[in-house]
Design a protein around this motif. Structure first.
Motif, PDB file in Angstrom:
ATOM      1  N   LEU A 137      -2.964  -0.929  -7.082  1.00 31.68           N
ATOM      2  CA  LEU A 137      -2.898  -2.088  -6.186  1.00 31.68           C
ATOM      3  C   LEU A 137      -3.625  -3.304  -6.754  1.00 31.68           C
ATOM      4  CD1 LEU A 137      -3.511  -0.302  -2.781  1.00 31.68           C
ATOM      5  CD2 LEU A 137      -1.448  -1.569  -3.438  1.00 31.68           C
ATOM      6  N   GLY A 138      -4.427  -3.104  -7.798  1.00 29.96           N
ATOM      7  CA  GLY A 138      -5.189  -4.211  -8.378  1.00 29.96           C
ATOM      8  C   GLY A 138      -6.635  -4.233  -7.931  1.00 29.96           C
ATOM      9  N   CYS A 139      -7.059  -3.195  -7.236  1.00 33.05           N
ATOM     10  CA  CYS A 139      -8.461  -3.090  -6.806  1.00 33.05           C
ATOM     11  C   CYS A 139      -9.313  -2.578  -7.968  1.00 33.05           C
ATOM     12  CB  CYS A 139      -8.578  -2.108  -5.641  1.00 33.05           C
ATOM     13  SG  CYS A 139      -7.573  -2.521  -4.218  1.00 33.05           S
ATOM     14  N   VAL A 157      -7.419   1.426   4.150  1.00 29.32           N
ATOM     15  CA  VAL A 157      -7.402   0.542   2.982  1.00 29.32           C
ATOM     16  C   VAL A 157      -6.994  -0.880   3.369  1.00 29.32           C
ATOM     17  CG1 VAL A 157      -6.331   0.152   0.726  1.00 29.32           C
ATOM     18  CG2 VAL A 157      -7.141   2.430   1.350  1.00 29.32           C
ATOM     19  N   SER A 158      -6.079  -1.032   4.325  1.00 35.52           N
ATOM     20  CA  SER A 158      -5.714  -2.381   4.792  1.00 35.52           C
ATOM     21  C   SER A 158      -6.949  -3.129   5.271  1.00 35.52           C
ATOM     22  CB  SER A 158      -4.698  -2.303   5.938  1.00 35.52           C
ATOM     23  OG  SER A 158      -3.468  -1.822   5.501  1.00 35.52           O
ATOM     24  N   HIS A 159      -7.758  -2.443   6.051  1.00 31.56           N
ATOM     25  CA  HIS A 159      -8.987  -3.047   6.577  1.00 31.56           C
ATOM     26  C   HIS A 159      -9.919  -3.463   5.428  1.00 31.56           C
ATOM     27  CE1 HIS A 159     -12.341  -3.744   9.285  1.00 31.56           C
ATOM     28  NE2 HIS A 159     -13.080  -2.942   8.539  1.00 31.56           N
ATOM     29  N   LEU A 160     -10.099  -2.582   4.461  1.00 31.72           N
ATOM     30  CA  LEU A 160     -10.968  -2.897   3.323  1.00 31.72           C
ATOM     31  C   LEU A 160     -10.453  -4.100   2.535  1.00 31.72           C
ATOM     32  CD1 LEU A 160     -11.733   0.695   1.967  1.00 31.72           C
ATOM     33  CD2 LEU A 160     -13.243  -0.783   3.309  1.00 31.72           C
ATOM     34  N   LEU A 161      -9.146  -4.142   2.318  1.00 28.88           N
ATOM     35  CA  LEU A 161      -8.570  -5.247   1.548  1.00 28.88           C
ATOM     36  C   LEU A 161      -8.705  -6.569   2.291  1.00 28.88           C
ATOM     37  CD1 LEU A 161      -5.388  -3.504   0.137  1.00 28.88           C
ATOM     38  CD2 LEU A 161      -7.515  -4.026  -1.076  1.00 28.88           C
ATOM     39  N   MET A 162      -8.549  -6.546   3.613  1.00 29.37           N
ATOM     40  CA  MET A 162      -8.711  -7.779   4.383  1.00 29.37           C
ATOM     41  C   MET A 162     -10.153  -8.266   4.354  1.00 29.37           C
ATOM     42  SD  MET A 162      -6.042  -7.644   7.533  1.00 29.37           S
ATOM     43  CE  MET A 162      -5.755  -5.926   7.833  1.00 29.37           C
ATOM     44  N   ILE A 182       0.847  -1.197   0.000  1.00 31.48           N
ATOM     45  CA  ILE A 182       0.000   0.000   0.000  1.00 31.48           C
ATOM     46  C   ILE A 182       0.880   1.244   0.000  1.00 31.48           C
ATOM     47  CG2 ILE A 182      -1.662   1.365   1.335  1.00 31.48           C
ATOM     48  CD1 ILE A 182      -2.848  -1.360   2.279  1.00 31.48           C
ATOM     49  N   SER A 183       1.910   1.276   0.838  1.00 30.99           N
ATOM     50  CA  SER A 183       2.769   2.466   0.908  1.00 30.99           C
ATOM     51  C   SER A 183       3.532   2.679  -0.395  1.00 30.99           C
ATOM     52  CB  SER A 183       3.730   2.378   2.094  1.00 30.99           C
ATOM     53  OG  SER A 183       4.656   1.344   1.927  1.00 30.99           O
ATOM     54  N   GLU A 184       3.970   1.607  -1.038  1.00 32.16           N
ATOM     55  CA  GLU A 184       4.665   1.755  -2.327  1.00 32.16           C
ATOM     56  C   GLU A 184       3.747   2.360  -3.384  1.00 32.16           C
ATOM     57  OE1 GLU A 184       7.964  -1.839  -1.990  1.00 32.16           O
ATOM     58  OE2 GLU A 184       6.117  -2.213  -3.105  1.00 32.16           O
ATOM     59  N   ALA A 185       2.517   1.874  -3.446  1.00 30.57           N
ATOM     60  CA  ALA A 185       1.561   2.425  -4.413  1.00 30.57           C
ATOM     61  C   ALA A 185       1.244   3.878  -4.084  1.00 30.57           C
ATOM     62  CB  ALA A 185       0.278   1.583  -4.426  1.00 30.57           C
ATOM     63  N   PHE A 186       1.056   4.174  -2.809  1.00 27.26           N
ATOM     64  CA  PHE A 186       0.750   5.531  -2.368  1.00 27.26           C
ATOM     65  C   PHE A 186       1.889   6.484  -2.734  1.00 27.26           C
ATOM     66  CE2 PHE A 186       0.543   8.974   0.707  1.00 27.26           C
ATOM     67  CZ  PHE A 186      -0.816   9.188   0.913  1.00 27.26           C
ATOM     68  N   CYS A 187       3.113   6.062  -2.475  1.00 29.62           N
ATOM     69  CA  CYS A 187       4.274   6.940  -2.687  1.00 29.62           C
ATOM     70  C   CYS A 187       4.522   7.267  -4.159  1.00 29.62           C
ATOM     71  CB  CYS A 187       5.508   6.344  -2.030  1.00 29.62           C
ATOM     72  SG  CYS A 187       5.422   6.461  -0.216  1.00 29.62           S
ATOM     73  N   THR A 214      -2.227 -11.471  -6.033  1.00 28.09           N
ATOM     74  CA  THR A 214      -2.993 -10.241  -5.925  1.00 28.09           C
ATOM     75  C   THR A 214      -2.811  -9.633  -4.545  1.00 28.09           C
ATOM     76  OG1 THR A 214      -5.030 -11.205  -5.048  1.00 28.09           O
ATOM     77  CG2 THR A 214      -4.739 -11.229  -7.464  1.00 28.09           C
ATOM     78  N   ILE A 215      -3.159  -8.377  -4.432  1.00 25.42           N
ATOM     79  CA  ILE A 215      -3.131  -7.689  -3.140  1.00 25.42           C
ATOM     80  C   ILE A 215      -4.073  -8.377  -2.168  1.00 25.42           C
ATOM     81  CG2 ILE A 215      -4.907  -5.981  -3.718  1.00 25.42           C
ATOM     82  CD1 ILE A 215      -1.676  -5.244  -1.789  1.00 25.42           C
TER      83      ILE A 215
END
Length: 179
Positions: A42-44, A76-81, A15-20, A158-159
């Protein structure tokens, strides 16, 4: 990658890599108009409504119109989980394309598919269509051979696979704490 924020698992790293990528000033803030781009990177596959909900949930109080990495990453971590915004499976995509191809030609014309994508459901704008065409269209026939296209869309890891592993790890850690 040095980002000045403690990352505790592979999901947070991704997530941080995509954000940055969209953090043009290196201050761990991005313009909220880029949130959809980060999610897609991220593939979402978020709807416009989901993007707007994430913007509302992660918009900075100190810097309105910007999202700060820690708040974005936690949300976003919560949503992906929970497997939110997950792309359709290859089987579901194939079923959808087959509905659009009642003659079973195994392809759709660029004109027909473009019309559907720009007028039905979660519509694509011209820029999104222009970005999709090089991946979707067979340059020789100028059609979309959809089985080939579906195979191009598949990702190896996938993420959501990463999120599932982190979720299982967190659950195991919680279970261990209760012992």
């Amino acid at each position: 990658m040095e980002i000045g924020i403690s990352l505790s698992n592979e999901l947070e790293v991704r997530i941080s890599e995509a954000f940055c990528i969209f953090d043009h000033h290196g201050d761990k803030y991005i313009d909220t108009r880029n949130i959809g781009n980060v999610l897609r990177f991220l593939g979402c596959v978020p709807t416009n409504k989901e993007v707007n909900e994430i913007i509302a949930a992660t918009d900075s109080v100190e810097n309105p119109g910007e999202a700060h990495l820690p708040k974005f990453m936690a949300h976003v971590s919560h949503l992906l989980m929970e497997r939110k915004m997950e792309p359709a499976s290859p089987q579901k995509l194939l079923e959808a394309f087959e509905v659009l191809d009642p003659e079973n030609k195994r392809f759709l014309t660029k004109e027909y598919f473009g019309k559907l994508m720009s007028e039905e459901g979660e519509v694509f704008n011209k820029e999104e269509l222009d970005a999709m065409w090089p991946v979707a269209i067979d340059p020789i026939t100028d059609n979309i051979p959809y089985i080939f296209y579906i195979n191009k869309l598949k990702h190896k890891t996938t993420i959501y696979d990463v999120a599932e592993a982190v979720k299982e790890e967190l659950a195991a850690n919680e279970k261990e704490k209760k012992k």
